[in-house]
Design a protein around this motif. Structure first.
Motif, PDB file in Angstrom:
ATOM      1  N   SER A  70      -7.533 -36.031  34.915  1.00 17.85           N
ATOM      2  CA  SER A  70      -6.450 -36.054  33.943  1.00 17.85           C
ATOM      3  C   SER A  70      -6.795 -37.098  32.884  1.00 17.85           C
ATOM      4  N   THR A  71      -7.092 -36.635  31.665  1.00 18.49           N
ATOM      5  CA  THR A  71      -7.434 -37.609  30.619  1.00 18.49           C
ATOM      6  C   THR A  71      -6.230 -38.491  30.304  1.00 18.49           C
ATOM      7  N   GLY A  72      -5.017 -37.927  30.413  1.00 18.64           N
ATOM      8  CA  GLY A  72      -3.811 -38.742  30.197  1.00 18.64           C
ATOM      9  C   GLY A  72      -3.769 -39.906  31.188  1.00 18.64           C
ATOM     10  N   ASP A  73      -4.019 -39.614  32.475  1.00 16.80           N
ATOM     11  CA  ASP A  73      -4.015 -40.672  33.506  1.00 16.80           C
ATOM     12  C   ASP A  73      -5.132 -41.683  33.245  1.00 16.80           C
ATOM     13  N   LEU A  74      -6.322 -41.184  32.872  1.00 16.53           N
ATOM     14  CA  LEU A  74      -7.455 -42.096  32.613  1.00 16.53           C
ATOM     15  C   LEU A  74      -7.117 -43.038  31.453  1.00 16.53           C
ATOM     16  N   LEU A  75      -6.474 -42.479  30.434  1.00 17.37           N
ATOM     17  CA  LEU A  75      -6.123 -43.297  29.262  1.00 17.37           C
ATOM     18  C   LEU A  75      -5.015 -44.294  29.598  1.00 17.37           C
ATOM     19  N   ARG A  76      -3.991 -43.823  30.355  1.00 17.53           N
ATOM     20  CA  ARG A  76      -2.904 -44.742  30.755  1.00 17.53           C
ATOM     21  C   ARG A  76      -3.467 -45.875  31.613  1.00 17.53           C
ATOM     22  N   ASN A  77      -4.481 -45.551  32.406  1.00 15.37           N
ATOM     23  CA  ASN A  77      -5.102 -46.571  33.246  1.00 15.37           C
ATOM     24  C   ASN A  77      -5.801 -47.643  32.386  1.00 15.37           C
TER      25      ASN A  77
ATOM     26  N   SER B 272     -13.494 -28.884  19.727  1.00 15.31           N
ATOM     27  CA  SER B 272     -14.667 -29.774  19.831  1.00 15.31           C
ATOM     28  C   SER B 272     -14.775 -30.352  21.248  1.00 15.31           C
ATOM     29  N   GLN B 273     -13.644 -30.634  21.887  1.00  9.86           N
ATOM     30  CA  GLN B 273     -13.694 -31.105  23.279  1.00  9.86           C
ATOM     31  C   GLN B 273     -14.180 -29.981  24.212  1.00  9.86           C
ATOM     32  N   ALA B 274     -13.773 -28.755  23.930  1.00 11.42           N
ATOM     33  CA  ALA B 274     -14.218 -27.622  24.770  1.00 11.42           C
ATOM     34  C   ALA B 274     -15.736 -27.475  24.672  1.00 11.42           C
TER      35      ALA B 274
ATOM     36  N   GLY C 235       2.389 -40.348  20.616  1.00 11.13           N
ATOM     37  CA  GLY C 235       2.120 -38.939  20.914  1.00 11.13           C
ATOM     38  C   GLY C 235       0.992 -38.361  20.086  1.00 11.13           C
ATOM     39  N   ARG C 236       0.135 -39.252  19.532  1.00 13.23           N
ATOM     40  CA  ARG C 236      -1.022 -38.757  18.759  1.00 13.23           C
ATOM     41  C   ARG C 236      -2.242 -38.630  19.668  1.00 13.23           C
ATOM     42  N   PHE C 237      -3.206 -37.828  19.252  1.00 15.32           N
ATOM     43  CA  PHE C 237      -4.443 -37.691  20.017  1.00 15.32           C
ATOM     44  C   PHE C 237      -5.263 -38.970  19.979  1.00 15.32           C
ATOM     45  N   VAL C 238      -5.877 -39.288  21.088  1.00 18.63           N
ATOM     46  CA  VAL C 238      -6.883 -40.337  21.138  1.00 18.63           C
ATOM     47  C   VAL C 238      -8.185 -39.695  20.648  1.00 18.63           C
ATOM     48  N   SER C 239      -9.085 -40.489  20.051  1.00 23.17           N
ATOM     49  CA  SER C 239     -10.278 -39.885  19.436  1.00 23.17           C
ATOM     50  C   SER C 239     -11.157 -39.188  20.475  1.00 23.17           C
TER      51      SER C 239
ATOM     52  N   GLU D   9      -1.506 -45.051  19.555  1.00 23.42           N
ATOM     53  CA  GLU D   9      -1.654 -43.586  19.450  1.00 23.42           C
ATOM     54  C   GLU D   9      -0.940 -42.894  20.616  1.00 23.42           C
ATOM     55  N   MET D  10      -1.148 -43.420  21.805  1.00 23.88           N
ATOM     56  CA  MET D  10      -0.527 -42.797  22.986  1.00 23.88           C
ATOM     57  C   MET D  10       0.993 -42.846  22.897  1.00 23.88           C
ATOM     58  N   ASN D  11       1.519 -44.021  22.538  1.00 23.34           N
ATOM     59  CA  ASN D  11       2.980 -44.156  22.474  1.00 23.34           C
ATOM     60  C   ASN D  11       3.596 -43.265  21.405  1.00 23.34           C
TER      61      ASN D  11
ATOM     62  N   LYS E 228       9.181 -42.726  33.761  1.00 20.90           N
ATOM     63  CA  LYS E 228       9.301 -43.779  32.734  1.00 20.90           C
ATOM     64  C   LYS E 228       8.062 -43.848  31.824  1.00 20.90           C
ATOM     65  N   ARG E 229       7.563 -42.686  31.402  1.00 16.62           N
ATOM     66  CA  ARG E 229       6.424 -42.665  30.487  1.00 16.62           C
ATOM     67  C   ARG E 229       6.890 -42.984  29.085  1.00 16.62           C
ATOM     68  N   SER E 230       6.160 -43.909  28.415  1.00 18.50           N
ATOM     69  CA  SER E 230       6.626 -44.372  27.104  1.00 18.50           C
ATOM     70  C   SER E 230       6.514 -43.293  26.025  1.00 18.50           C
TER      71      SER E 230
ATOM     72  N   ASP F 104      -7.081 -31.453  33.707  1.00 23.58           N
ATOM     73  CA  ASP F 104      -5.658 -31.415  33.336  1.00 23.58           C
ATOM     74  C   ASP F 104      -5.523 -32.229  32.046  1.00 23.58           C
ATOM     75  N   GLY F 105      -5.264 -31.535  30.941  1.00 23.83           N
ATOM     76  CA  GLY F 105      -5.138 -32.254  29.658  1.00 23.83           C
ATOM     77  C   GLY F 105      -6.455 -32.390  28.922  1.00 23.83           C
ATOM     78  N   TYR F 106      -7.469 -31.718  29.383  1.00 27.34           N
ATOM     79  CA  TYR F 106      -8.773 -31.701  28.733  1.00 27.34           C
ATOM     80  C   TYR F 106      -9.412 -30.359  29.035  1.00 27.34           C
ATOM     81  N   PRO F 107     -10.036 -29.658  28.105  1.00 27.08           N
ATOM     82  CA  PRO F 107     -10.151 -29.998  26.689  1.00 27.08           C
ATOM     83  C   PRO F 107      -8.867 -29.678  25.917  1.00 27.08           C
ATOM     84  N   ARG F 108      -8.639 -30.460  24.867  1.00 26.04           N
ATOM     85  CA  ARG F 108      -7.422 -30.299  24.063  1.00 26.04           C
ATOM     86  C   ARG F 108      -7.756 -29.862  22.642  1.00 26.04           C
ATOM     87  N   SER F 109      -9.018 -29.643  22.352  1.00 24.10           N
ATOM     88  CA  SER F 109      -9.429 -29.171  21.027  1.00 24.10           C
ATOM     89  C   SER F 109     -10.734 -28.400  21.211  1.00 24.10           C
TER      90      SER F 109
HETATM   91  P1  AMP Z   1      -0.975 -36.143  29.062  1.00 24.54           P
HETATM   92  O1  AMP Z   1      -0.767 -37.082  30.209  1.00 24.54           O
HETATM   93  O2  AMP Z   1      -2.058 -35.112  29.326  1.00 24.54           O
HETATM   94  O3  AMP Z   1       0.302 -35.504  28.577  1.00 24.54           O
HETATM   95  O4  AMP Z   1      -1.524 -37.014  27.849  1.00 24.54           O
HETATM   96  C1  AMP Z   1      -0.763 -38.083  27.311  1.00 24.54           C
HETATM   97  C2  AMP Z   1      -1.351 -38.541  25.988  1.00 24.54           C
HETATM   98  O5  AMP Z   1      -2.696 -38.992  26.189  1.00 24.54           O
HETATM   99  C3  AMP Z   1      -1.474 -37.477  24.907  1.00 24.54           C
HETATM  100  O6  AMP Z   1      -0.259 -37.304  24.197  1.00 24.54           O
HETATM  101  C4  AMP Z   1      -2.569 -38.072  24.030  1.00 24.54           C
HETATM  102  O7  AMP Z   1      -2.072 -39.169  23.271  1.00 24.54           O
HETATM  103  C5  AMP Z   1      -3.516 -38.665  25.082  1.00 24.54           C
HETATM  104  N1  AMP Z   1      -4.510 -37.675  25.541  1.00 24.54           N
HETATM  105  C6  AMP Z   1      -4.606 -37.141  26.800  1.00 24.54           C
HETATM  106  N2  AMP Z   1      -5.626 -36.283  26.900  1.00 24.54           N
HETATM  107  C7  AMP Z   1      -6.204 -36.252  25.669  1.00 24.54           C
HETATM  108  C8  AMP Z   1      -7.290 -35.523  25.123  1.00 24.54           C
HETATM  109  N3  AMP Z   1      -7.988 -34.640  25.861  1.00 24.54           N
HETATM  110  N4  AMP Z   1      -7.612 -35.739  23.818  1.00 24.54           N
HETATM  111  C9  AMP Z   1      -6.918 -36.624  23.063  1.00 24.54           C
HETATM  112  N5  AMP Z   1      -5.862 -37.339  23.506  1.00 24.54           N
HETATM  113  C10 AMP Z   1      -5.501 -37.152  24.799  1.00 24.54           C
END
Ligand code: AMP
Length: 187
Positions: free
Chosen positions: A30-37, A91-93, A56-60, A52-54, A132-134, A84-89
């Motif tokens: 889960s890229t979302g979990d990896l990023l939150r971590n 270019s990621q695919a 709701g924008r994409f992380v690069s 960016e996360m707070n 309680k996700r921001s 889960d949550g990847y690929p989201r574009s």
């Molecule tokens: P999620 O937990 O999958 O809903 O992701 C939460 C947030 O993390 C998203 O709204 C984006 O800000 C960031 N994020 C998660 N996955 C991606 C991704 N594959 N590419 C870019 N940003 C991401």
């Protein structure tokens, strides 16, 4: 078996991923979990992405692609990945295709959890209280949903033409969805 769970924010991807991890001993990516971590650890990446996360924008792509690289290339996790949550574009695919082919892997199953916007809004309101996700608020959800429609939904065309693509009604009960997904894995 490598699987992609695809769908809008709040579709239930995380819930179904957890079920599959337990039942089939897969690794949840889960890229979302990896990023939150990263944010929790207050790492350099975490500090860079917190706004960016707070919002709701994409992380690069560079950051996200780097985070998944070692997981995809880890021999212990080979052919046991559930995305889960990847690929989201697109270019990621394409990045994922390259990583998988360089390690002699492929995607075996793509599951699209289809959920309408009204249901998503109700679910996100509930999840906000529980997790309680921001980034779970109505304003941010609207932004995340628009980004999903503009940038992520086109990824469906990329996968939907392949024979291993399945759409599931994501408004069904959790157990009903799990049973449908299990059937694709057990065929
Ligand atoms: P999620 O937990 O999958 O809903 O992701 C939460 C947030 O993390 C998203 O709204 C984006 O800000 C960031 N994020 C998660 N996955 C991606 C991704 N594959 N590419 C870019 N940003 C991401």
């Amino acid at each position: 078996m490598n699987i992609i769970l695809f769908g809008p924010p709040g579709a239930g991807k995380g819930t179904q991923a957890k079920h599959l991890v337990e039942k089939f001993k897969l690794f949840h990516v889960s890229t979302g979990d990896l990023l939150r971590n990263e944010i929790r650890k207050k790492s350099d990446i975490g500090k860079k992405i917190v706004n960016e996360m707070n919002d709701g924008r994409f992380v690069s792509d560079d950051i996200v692609n780097e985070l998944i690289k070692d997981i995809v290339l880890d021999p212990q996790k080979k052919e046991k990945l559930i995305f889960d949550g990847y690929p989201r574009s697109i270019s990621q695919a394409k990045n994922l295709d390259l990583l998988l082919s360089s390690s002699e892997q492929k995607i075996d199953l793509v599951i699209f959890l289809n959920v309408n916007k009204d249901t998503l809004i109700k679910r996100i309101e509930k999840r906000k209280i529980i997790e309680k996700r921001s980034d779970d608020n109505l304003e941010t959800l609207a932004k995340r949903y628009d980004t999903y429609m503009d940038t992520t939904r086109p990824v469906l065309d990329y996968y939907s033409k392949k024979p291993n693509f399945h759409e599931v009604d994501g408004t069904l009960k959790i157990d009903q969805i799990s049973a449908k997904i299990d059937a694709f894995l057990n065929f």
